[in-house]
Write a protein that holds these residues in place. Sequence first.
Motif, mmCIF file in Angstrom:
data_model
loop_
_atom_site.group_PDB
_atom_site.id
_atom_site.type_symbol
_atom_site.label_atom_id
_atom_site.label_comp_id
_atom_site.label_asym_id
_atom_site.label_seq_id
_atom_site.Cartn_x
_atom_site.Cartn_y
_atom_site.Cartn_z
ATOM 1 N N ARG A 69 -3.137 13.295 -10.832
ATOM 2 C CA ARG A 69 -3.749 13.168 -9.506
ATOM 3 C C ARG A 69 -3.229 11.912 -8.806
ATOM 4 N N PRO A 70 -3.273 11.902 -7.469
ATOM 5 C CA PRO A 70 -2.888 10.682 -6.755
ATOM 6 C C PRO A 70 -3.746 9.507 -7.219
ATOM 7 N N MET A 71 -3.136 8.360 -7.394
ATOM 8 C CA MET A 71 -3.829 7.163 -7.865
ATOM 9 C C MET A 71 -5.004 6.790 -6.961
ATOM 10 N N VAL A 72 -4.895 7.085 -5.664
ATOM 11 C CA VAL A 72 -5.937 6.691 -4.720
ATOM 12 C C VAL A 72 -7.069 7.714 -4.595
ATOM 13 N N SER A 73 -6.928 8.858 -5.209
ATOM 14 C CA SER A 73 -7.922 9.923 -5.075
ATOM 15 C C SER A 73 -9.303 9.449 -5.521
ATOM 16 N N GLY A 74 -10.267 9.532 -4.609
ATOM 17 C CA GLY A 74 -11.634 9.125 -4.914
ATOM 18 C C GLY A 74 -11.873 7.630 -4.888
ATOM 19 N N LYS A 75 -10.848 6.838 -4.613
ATOM 20 C CA LYS A 75 -10.965 5.371 -4.614
ATOM 21 C C LYS A 75 -11.189 4.844 -3.197
ATOM 22 N N ARG A 76 -11.946 3.748 -3.106
ATOM 23 C CA ARG A 76 -12.081 3.025 -1.845
ATOM 24 C C ARG A 76 -10.756 2.317 -1.574
ATOM 25 N N VAL A 77 -10.173 2.571 -0.412
ATOM 26 C CA VAL A 77 -8.889 1.960 -0.054
ATOM 27 C C VAL A 77 -8.871 1.615 1.433
ATOM 28 N N ASN A 78 -7.940 0.767 1.791
ATOM 29 C CA ASN A 78 -7.616 0.564 3.190
ATOM 30 C C ASN A 78 -6.180 0.081 3.292
ATOM 31 N N SER A 79 -5.707 0.017 4.517
ATOM 32 C CA SER A 79 -4.331 -0.389 4.790
ATOM 33 C C SER A 79 -4.231 -0.622 6.290
ATOM 34 N N PHE A 80 -3.040 -0.893 6.738
ATOM 35 C CA PHE A 80 -2.772 -0.914 8.166
ATOM 36 C C PHE A 80 -3.285 0.418 8.701
ATOM 37 N N THR A 81 -4.102 0.394 9.736
ATOM 38 C CA THR A 81 -4.718 1.629 10.219
ATOM 39 C C THR A 81 -3.792 2.380 11.162
ATOM 40 N N ARG B 261 -2.116 9.255 5.462
ATOM 41 C CA ARG B 261 -1.601 9.708 4.168
ATOM 42 C C ARG B 261 -2.578 9.387 3.039
ATOM 43 N N LEU B 262 -3.158 8.203 3.064
ATOM 44 C CA LEU B 262 -4.134 7.840 2.027
ATOM 45 C C LEU B 262 -5.344 8.773 2.063
ATOM 46 N N ARG B 263 -5.771 9.137 3.259
ATOM 47 C CA ARG B 263 -6.883 10.089 3.394
ATOM 48 C C ARG B 263 -6.475 11.456 2.840
ATOM 49 N N GLU B 264 -5.264 11.909 3.169
ATOM 50 C CA GLU B 264 -4.763 13.199 2.670
ATOM 51 C C GLU B 264 -4.735 13.234 1.144
ATOM 52 N N LEU B 265 -4.473 12.100 0.530
ATOM 53 C CA LEU B 265 -4.393 12.005 -0.925
ATOM 54 C C LEU B 265 -5.762 11.841 -1.579
ATOM 55 N N GLY B 266 -6.810 11.858 -0.784
ATOM 56 C CA GLY B 266 -8.160 11.778 -1.334
ATOM 57 C C GLY B 266 -8.753 10.393 -1.376
ATOM 58 N N MET C 124 0.812 -1.182 0.000
ATOM 59 C CA MET C 124 0.000 0.000 0.000
ATOM 60 C C MET C 124 0.856 1.245 0.000
ATOM 61 N N ALA C 125 1.962 1.236 0.693
ATOM 62 C CA ALA C 125 2.797 2.435 0.760
ATOM 63 C C ALA C 125 3.265 2.852 -0.629
ATOM 64 N N ALA C 126 3.390 1.907 -1.542
ATOM 65 C CA ALA C 126 3.804 2.240 -2.909
ATOM 66 C C ALA C 126 2.769 3.112 -3.605
ATOM 67 N N LEU C 127 1.514 3.000 -3.220
ATOM 68 C CA LEU C 127 0.463 3.802 -3.852
ATOM 69 C C LEU C 127 0.520 5.270 -3.451
ATOM 70 N N VAL C 128 1.232 5.592 -2.395
ATOM 71 C CA VAL C 128 1.314 6.975 -1.925
ATOM 72 C C VAL C 128 1.918 7.882 -2.985
ATOM 73 N N SER C 129 2.892 7.395 -3.712
ATOM 74 C CA SER C 129 3.538 8.233 -4.735
ATOM 75 C C SER C 129 3.011 7.951 -6.146
ATOM 76 N N ALA C 130 2.131 6.969 -6.287
ATOM 77 C CA ALA C 130 1.597 6.630 -7.620
ATOM 78 C C ALA C 130 0.620 7.711 -8.089
ATOM 79 N N ARG C 131 0.729 8.057 -9.361
ATOM 80 C CA ARG C 131 -0.120 9.092 -9.943
ATOM 81 C C ARG C 131 -0.866 8.542 -11.158
ATOM 82 N N ALA C 132 -2.081 9.039 -11.345
ATOM 83 C CA ALA C 132 -2.866 8.708 -12.528
ATOM 84 C C ALA C 132 -2.304 9.499 -13.705
ATOM 85 N N ALA C 133 -2.770 9.205 -14.903
ATOM 86 C CA ALA C 133 -2.281 9.882 -16.106
ATOM 87 C C ALA C 133 -2.467 11.395 -16.033
ATOM 88 N N ASP C 134 -3.496 11.848 -15.322
ATOM 89 C CA ASP C 134 -3.746 13.287 -15.221
ATOM 90 C C ASP C 134 -2.966 13.944 -14.084
#
Length: 93
Positions: A13-25, A45-50, A1-11
Amino acid sequence: MAALVSARAADGRPMVSGKRVNSFTDDEEEAAGLSNVVPFRLESRLRELGGRFEKAPNWASFAVRDGALVTGQNPASSAQVARLVLQALEHPE
């Protein structure tokens, strides 16, 4: 999951923005004594990224799927994550 923190969509935006996600709380990190060890709290961090963060009680098995993105809360979630990955492969949205 930590790898998704820096992942970006083509536009850009953060890859996780607007997506349902979870991780170690954040609570699990605190309970495990990791809060001062890890560079950032993953849930926060995932919440901060949307990300639309969802969670179960500490240490429970829990996983979510949003399209092709599958995330699990903790090691207890491995089997549930595997089932959702297979479901995503068999039935892409």
